[in-house]
Design an enzyme around this catalytic site. Structure first.
Site, PDB file in Angstrom:
ATOM      1  N   LYS A   1      21.479 -15.027 -37.706  1.00  0.00           N
ATOM      2  CA  LYS A   1      20.173 -15.299 -37.432  1.00  0.00           C
ATOM      3  C   LYS A   1      19.851 -16.343 -36.115  1.00  0.00           C
ATOM      4  O   LYS A   1      20.035 -17.401 -36.572  1.00  0.00           O
ATOM      5  CB  LYS A   1      19.279 -15.515 -38.486  1.00  0.00           C
TER       6      LYS A   1
ATOM      7  N   ARG B   1       6.320 -11.525 -29.324  1.00  0.00           N
ATOM      8  CA  ARG B   1       6.134 -11.091 -30.564  1.00  0.00           C
ATOM      9  C   ARG B   1       4.583 -11.031 -31.253  1.00  0.00           C
ATOM     10  O   ARG B   1       3.870 -10.204 -31.463  1.00  0.00           O
ATOM     11  CB  ARG B   1       6.944 -11.513 -32.004  1.00  0.00           C
TER      12      ARG B   1
ATOM     13  N   GLU C   1      16.348 -11.563 -29.156  1.00  0.00           N
ATOM     14  CA  GLU C   1      15.882 -12.921 -29.300  1.00  0.00           C
ATOM     15  C   GLU C   1      16.506 -13.463 -27.911  1.00  0.00           C
ATOM     16  O   GLU C   1      17.393 -13.518 -27.470  1.00  0.00           O
ATOM     17  CB  GLU C   1      16.737 -13.433 -30.286  1.00  0.00           C
TER      18      GLU C   1
ATOM     19  N   ASP D   1       0.766  -1.071  -0.294  1.00  0.00           N
ATOM     20  CA  ASP D   1      -0.026   0.051   0.003  1.00  0.00           C
ATOM     21  C   ASP D   1       0.834   1.169   0.073  1.00  0.00           C
ATOM     22  O   ASP D   1       0.480   2.352  -0.543  1.00  0.00           O
ATOM     23  CB  ASP D   1      -0.931  -0.012   1.208  1.00  0.00           C
TER      24      ASP D   1
HETATM   25  S1  IVH Z   1      16.135  -8.023 -37.081  1.00  0.00           S
HETATM   26  C1  IVH Z   1      12.482  -6.183 -38.928  1.00  0.00           C
HETATM   27  N1  IVH Z   1      18.068  -9.866 -36.371  1.00  0.00           N
HETATM   28  O1  IVH Z   1      14.069 -13.277 -36.998  1.00  0.00           O
HETATM   29  C2  IVH Z   1      13.618  -7.355 -38.575  1.00  0.00           C
HETATM   30  N2  IVH Z   1      15.814 -10.586 -36.335  1.00  0.00           N
HETATM   31  O2  IVH Z   1      11.955 -13.916 -39.169  1.00  0.00           O
HETATM   32  C3  IVH Z   1      13.628  -7.035 -37.085  1.00  0.00           C
HETATM   33  N3  IVH Z   1      15.975 -12.767 -35.457  1.00  0.00           N
HETATM   34  O3  IVH Z   1      11.234 -12.052 -35.403  1.00  0.00           O
HETATM   35  C4  IVH Z   1      14.529  -8.189 -36.772  1.00  0.00           C
HETATM   36  N4  IVH Z   1      17.931 -13.067 -35.363  1.00  0.00           N
HETATM   37  O4  IVH Z   1      13.044 -12.574 -33.989  1.00  0.00           O
HETATM   38  C5  IVH Z   1      16.927  -9.707 -36.553  1.00  0.00           C
HETATM   39  N5  IVH Z   1      19.966 -10.822 -35.693  1.00  0.00           N
HETATM   40  C6  IVH Z   1      18.756 -10.823 -36.093  1.00  0.00           C
HETATM   41  C7  IVH Z   1      17.912 -11.891 -35.851  1.00  0.00           C
HETATM   42  C8  IVH Z   1      16.585 -11.840 -35.809  1.00  0.00           C
HETATM   43  C9  IVH Z   1      16.969 -13.761 -35.278  1.00  0.00           C
HETATM   44  C10 IVH Z   1      14.476 -13.380 -35.527  1.00  0.00           C
HETATM   45  C11 IVH Z   1      13.448 -12.161 -35.265  1.00  0.00           C
HETATM   46  C12 IVH Z   1      12.550 -12.283 -35.986  1.00  0.00           C
HETATM   47  C13 IVH Z   1      12.682 -13.113 -37.042  1.00  0.00           C
HETATM   48  C14 IVH Z   1      12.348 -12.716 -38.711  1.00  0.00           C
END
Ligand code: IVH
Length: 712
Positions: free
Chosen positions: A116, A137, A175, A40
């Site tokens: 990625k 997301r 991520e 509170d």
């Molecule tokens: S940039 C508009 N960088 O891949 C783009 N994304 O398929 C913004 N991801 O939802 C993302 N590694 O979760 C970006 N080095 C990286 C990434 C990455 C994995 C994932 C991210 C995104 C998905 C897209």
């Protein structure tokens, strides 16, 4: 903006985050960590500060809401979270670069290339540098709140300083992922607990973040990399590289990235990362190429789903779908039977694959793998292809069964209790296990056959000259003569070494047989107990013969009774077996597993034949010093008095101990024998009075010889 106001806003953001956390603990977890009064007080303070600031209060401020936000409530992102378009070929990458160049009006374009990550995207909302909300997301517009869980990830800063402190809103995106090691450990644990393992680290990361109890999330070893920004990005940086470096300065983990200016350079980065992929501690599934300059990014804009300024250049898929045609059983070097699926060939992980391991029968059952099943297979780097999921199978297809006999040698297959892997019992003669078994047999700690090196053993097995260990003692020397490295001298040495090995102490021989669960120490203890190899062998052959005639269930029953010390209660047809196992288990270190393994070994006709062949070849393992049971003086208390002609008294006492007797210094009713030599006095007299047998030195030496502690 005045410094005062800025500080006030930050304090308000911090309070809101703190109160939301307590709401979550109170309403969702039922585990508050502060008193109602303290709660509170926090809330009153928030209301006070919001009034002092005099700005509109957002409707989701805890000062405006009553009670808890539901777990995983939907939250709108301040700016849209896009996904990425994919490129699978070099031509697609080239097209992307050309499109970007056109938009840039032919000017030089810089790209940033980042791995990625195969994880799940998360949006972190910071208000005045304080983490107030974390959300998945979702559909890109609306995600699910996971603040409490995200807060358990140490990589995610709860507060950031520098430029970010002045921003009323900053969305840091990145991520959440599970490192390979944590993934393997988690799956191992899940399997041990009888739960279903996760198919890949991404699923594991998603499942771990979406937990009701943040403590579970905290235990899963999740990590985070920042890779982009939503609202507030432009206030932080003017390019992707600057953004990443700002993230780094603010305390966010970022990945190693590279800068490139044309397709060739991008492809070279892709090739390098493909090479490094397997060595990285986390999964990546491609490389993201991003236009570096934010102004150019804006000019390129977005489609409905993804930005035109970035593309994901994927690695060849590591997972593919195919159909199991047959399940076969492979026999390994230790006799382990591994089920292997033969499948319709598919392209996966850059190679064509038609076989994948199923590991063991439990894995078959867990997956539901069977002939005709459609399955997802996975091949990561050079790793052996694996079946990770069964999609469906023909209704009438049964689960495959463990074969009763070894597909290589025909010996019986057993499934040791508590172990995952079925095994071939044809240890001494199964070609699948032969070379390794023989290497063990000849090794220094076992039969110590000097000169019988690994290469020679492998060749002897490959040429079919040695089919079991007994064959070592009848080598066709004329055939070997002329082999590489085999001259007359080598042959003479080998013959000498083989001859010498025939009379090794039998504990080493027993160890050399390579029976599962019978290591050096256990073999030595068994040999102490039974003293002579022949005694042990005959007892085990008898037990083995009996076991052979019993069913698996009956054998298990015999082992169970023996383990409880109730061999005598066994039904008549099992009793002899239970008693033999019971006797074995009296040896220190020999538990039901080892005892069962020994009996299985001697029950197997293949092994019995090899034992007989070894004997025929003149292998005659020798008694071990100090064995108890055959020593005529085991357990006896013996007093030495007077002089000994053959050895000092201390040595004689030592040998008595080795023979299992207790040397004592004074004569009492408990003395069994007195050994009296010349000059014996009062002790001899006392023995006579008490009626204790008196013997001479010759008798002592006979006993010691019989006990095997003194050379003949
Ligand atoms: S940039 C508009 N960088 O891949 C783009 N994304 O398929 C913004 N991801 O939802 C993302 N590694 O979760 C970006 N080095 C990286 C990434 C990455 C994995 C994932 C991210 C995104 C998905 C897209």
């Amino acid at each position: 903006m005045s410094v005062d106001k800025e500080a006030l806003r930050r304090e308000i953001a911090r309070l809101r985050a703190e109160i939301r956390e307590h709401d979550y603990r109170y309403y969702v977890l039922n585990r508050p960590i502060i008193s109602d009064a303290e709660y509170d007080r926090l809330k009153r303070r928030l209301i006070e500060l919001e009034e002092k600031l005099g700005e509109p209060v957002p409707p989701d401020s805890p000062s405006q809401t009553v009670g808890a936000p539901p777990a995983f409530r939907p939250v709108r992102h301040a700016s849209r979270m896009f996904s990425l378009a994919n490129a699978f070929s070099e031509a697609e990458v080239e097209e992307f670069v050309q499109r970007v160049r056109e938009a840039a009006g032919g000017l030089l374009v810089r790209f940033v290339a980042e791995p990625k990550i195969d994880g799940l995207a998360i949006n972190l909302r910071y208000e005045f540098g304080v983490l107030v909300l974390a959300a998945t997301r979702g559909d890109g517009t609306t995600g699910e709140e996971v603040t409490a869980n995200a807060r358990t990830i140490a990589d995610i800063p709860k507060e950031i300083s520098g430029k970010a402190r002045a921003l009323s809103l900053l969305e840091v995106r990145g991520e959440v992922y599970m490192p390979k090691e944590a993934f393997a450990a988690l799956n191992e644990r899940l399997v041990a607990e009888g739960a279903r393992p996760f198919a890949n680290p991404r699923n594991a990361a998603a499942g771990s973040l979406r937990q009701k109890d943040p403590e579970i999330t905290a235990s899963r070893g999740l990590r985070f990399f920042a890779h982009s920004a939503g609202a507030g990005a432009d206030a932080l940086a003017a390019s992707q590289q600057e953004l990443l470096e700002t993230f780094r300065a603010l305390g966010f983990p970022i990945q190693e990235y590279e800068v490139a200016e044309n397709t060739e350079e991008l492809l070279a980065i892709h090739a390098r990362l493909a090479e490094r992929r397997a060595a990285l501690p986390y999964e990546i599934d491609g490389v993201v190429y991003k236009v570096d300059d934010f102004a150019l990014q804006r000019r390129l804009g977005e489609t409905a789903h993804h930005p035109r300024w970035a593309i994901a250049h994927k690695f060849p898929a590591e997972e593919a779908t195919t159909t199991i045609r047959r399940i076969v059983w492979q026999v390994g070097r230790t006799g382990a039977l591994t089920p292997v699926a033969e499948m319709d060939p598919v392209h996966v992980g850059g190679a064509t694959v038609s076989r994948a391991t199923l590991h063991n029968p439990q894995q078959i059952a867990r997956l539901g793998a069977r002939e005709g099943a459609r399955v997802v297979i996975r091949r990561a780097g050079d790793v052996i292809p694996e079946i990770v999921q069964v999609l469906d199978y023909p209704e009438d297809a049964p689960l495959p069964e463990v074969p009763a006999r070894c597909p290589v040698c025909g010996a019986h297959v057993v499934q040791p209790e508590g172990e995952a892997v079925p095994r071939c019992t044809g240890g001494l003669s199964c070609p699948a296990q032969l070379a390794e078994r023989i290497k063990h047999f000849v090794s220094r700690e076992a039969m110590d056959i000097e000169g019988m090196g690994e290469k020679l053993v492998e060749r002897l097995v490959a040429e079919g000259i040695v089919r079991n260990v007994a064959d070592l003692y009848r080598l066709p020397w004329d055939v070997l003569r002329g082999w590489e490295g085999i001259g007359e001298k080598k042959i003479a040495n080998l013959q000498k070494a083989l001859a010498a090995s025939k009379t090794r102490p039998w504990d080493r021989f027993l160890f050399a047989l390579g029976i599962r669960h019978v290591g050096r120490a256990t073999a030595a203890r068994i040999a102490q107990r039974y003293r002579r190899w022949e005694d042990f062998r005959d007892a085990m052959l008898a037990a083995g013969e009996l076991a052979q005639r019993l069913s698996e269930a009956e054998r298990k029953e015999a082992i169970r009774l023996a383990a409880k010390g109730k061999a005598h209660e066994a039904p008549e047809d099992l009793r002899a077996l239970a008693e033999a196992i019971g006797l074995l288990m009296q040896v220190e270190d020999v538990g039901p597993e080892a005892a069962a393994s020994i009996v299985e070994f001697f029950a197997e006709p293949h092994n019995r034949k090899v034992i007989a062949a070894l004997q025929q070849a003149g292998v005659a393992p020798q008694p071990v010093a100090g064995a108890e049971t055959s020593s005529p003086i085991a357990g006896k208390t013996i007093v030495l008095t007077g002089a000994l002609a053959s050895m000092p008294r201390a040595q004689a006492q030592e040998l008595l101990r080795k023979a299992g007797a207790h040397p004592a210094t004074s004569v009492s009713r408990r003395t069994d024998f007195v050994v009296a030599g010349p000059g014996a006095g009062s002790k001899r007299k006392k023995a006579e009075e008490l009626g204790i047998p008196i013997v001479d030195e010759a008798q002592l030496l006979t006993w010691l010889r019989e006990a095997g502690v003194l050379e003949e």
